[in-house]
Motif scaffolding. Structure first.
Motif, PDB file in Angstrom:
ATOM      1  N   ASN A   1      45.423   7.570  50.390  1.00 36.25           N
ATOM      2  CA  ASN A   1      46.404   8.210  51.276  1.00 36.25           C
ATOM      3  C   ASN A   1      47.167   9.295  50.533  1.00 36.25           C
ATOM      4  OD1 ASN A   1      45.638   6.461  53.248  1.00 36.25           O
ATOM      5  ND2 ASN A   1      47.388   5.111  53.028  1.00 36.25           N
ATOM      6  N   GLY A   2      47.545  10.309  51.259  1.00 34.91           N
ATOM      7  CA  GLY A   2      48.305  11.396  50.680  1.00 34.91           C
ATOM      8  C   GLY A   2      47.413  12.560  50.313  1.00 34.91           C
TER       9      GLY A   2
ATOM     10  N   VAL B   1      40.354  11.747  53.870  1.00 37.51           N
ATOM     11  CA  VAL B   1      41.528  12.604  54.038  1.00 37.51           C
ATOM     12  C   VAL B   1      42.076  12.510  55.466  1.00 37.51           C
ATOM     13  CG1 VAL B   1      40.994  14.217  52.174  1.00 37.51           C
ATOM     14  CG2 VAL B   1      40.023  14.583  54.430  1.00 37.51           C
ATOM     15  N   LYS B   2      41.852  11.380  56.089  1.00 37.97           N
ATOM     16  CA  LYS B   2      42.250  11.175  57.491  1.00 37.97           C
ATOM     17  C   LYS B   2      43.740  11.456  57.708  1.00 37.97           C
ATOM     18  CE  LYS B   2      41.887   7.683  61.090  1.00 37.97           C
ATOM     19  NZ  LYS B   2      41.453   6.313  61.387  1.00 37.97           N
TER      20      LYS B   2
ATOM     21  N   SER C   1      45.456  14.554  60.135  1.00 39.72           N
ATOM     22  CA  SER C   1      46.331  14.296  61.278  1.00 39.72           C
ATOM     23  C   SER C   1      47.764  14.759  61.033  1.00 39.72           C
ATOM     24  CB  SER C   1      46.311  12.803  61.631  1.00 39.72           C
ATOM     25  OG  SER C   1      46.819  12.049  60.552  1.00 39.72           O
ATOM     26  N   SER C   2      48.069  15.221  59.830  1.00 41.72           N
ATOM     27  CA  SER C   2      49.433  15.649  59.521  1.00 41.72           C
ATOM     28  C   SER C   2      49.606  17.146  59.802  1.00 41.72           C
ATOM     29  CB  SER C   2      49.739  15.377  58.047  1.00 41.72           C
ATOM     30  OG  SER C   2      49.099  16.346  57.237  1.00 41.72           O
TER      31      SER C   2
ATOM     32  N   ARG D   1      50.066  24.820  63.481  1.00 38.90           N
ATOM     33  CA  ARG D   1      50.587  23.461  63.323  1.00 38.90           C
ATOM     34  C   ARG D   1      50.852  23.148  61.853  1.00 38.90           C
ATOM     35  NH1 ARG D   1      48.607  18.238  62.480  1.00 38.90           N
ATOM     36  NH2 ARG D   1      46.454  18.913  62.289  1.00 38.90           N
ATOM     37  N   ARG D   2      50.046  23.731  60.986  1.00 44.76           N
ATOM     38  CA  ARG D   2      50.170  23.501  59.544  1.00 44.76           C
ATOM     39  C   ARG D   2      51.075  24.530  58.867  1.00 44.76           C
ATOM     40  NH1 ARG D   2      46.998  19.833  57.585  1.00 44.76           N
ATOM     41  NH2 ARG D   2      45.392  18.935  58.886  1.00 44.76           N
TER      42      ARG D   2
END
Length: 175
Positions: free
Chosen positions: A94-95, A113-114, A118-119, A158-159
């Motif tokens: 994660n991260g 890298v899920k 989604s971030s 979005r990013r």
């Protein structure tokens, strides 16, 4: 002519030269090297929020054991926006680690890298997968023996990434 404008025009010219080389000598060009050149140029036409970047390096996360990862690693030390291009392994937990760019290859699982996908972290996600899951900002693919790319501009926004209008004009599709 201002030096910034001259530099921008030189970057665009470099991008077109690579495209012409791929059209005229496709059989002679290593596909991984060509993809690496495109990815490098994508970063030159991307603006990140200043606080999201290291002062010294632009971190490119990729599977270093793949052909594309090896081709991207050969670019280590070149500069992008005053920062050294630095290839590091894609995070497996994660991260996002220190990634500013994540390159997902077709055979690579996006589960690694899920959380990043989604971030809304300011990471330029580039995929060479034919799947259109719309998580990548740029999807790089081969069409009739030519390398092409699509841009998901909504993902870029979005990013909190800004893509040059010049890059948007070169894309096959922008959504």
């Amino acid at each position: 002519m201002s030096s910034a404008r001259t530099f921008c025009l030189a970057g665009i010219l470099t991008f077109f030269i690579w495209a012409l080389i791929s059209l005229s000598a496709h059989a002679q060009v290593d596909e991984s090297a060509l993809k690496a050149a495109y990815i490098f140029n994508f970063t030159e036409f991307t603006t990140w929020p200043p606080e999201s970047l290291s002062d010294a390096a632009l971190f490119v996360c990729v599977n270093k054991d793949s052909d594309l990862g090896g081709a991207l690693a050969k670019l280590d030390g070149r500069t992008v926006g005053g920062r050294a291009w630095t290839v590091i392994p894609t995070p497996t937990k994660n991260g996002q680690g220190r990634c500013n760019v994540i390159v997902l290859e077709e055979e690579q699982s996006s589960n690694a890298v899920k959380d990043v996908l989604s971030s809304d972290q300011p990471i330029l996600v580039i995929s060479d997968s034919d799947a259109s899951d719309h998580t990548a900002v740029i999807r790089l693919f081969t069409d009739e023996d030519h390398l092409r790319f699509d841009i998901e501009n909504q993902q870029a926004l979005r990013r909190h990434l800004s893509l040059s209008s010049k890059l948007l004009r070169l894309a096959r599709n922008v959504s």
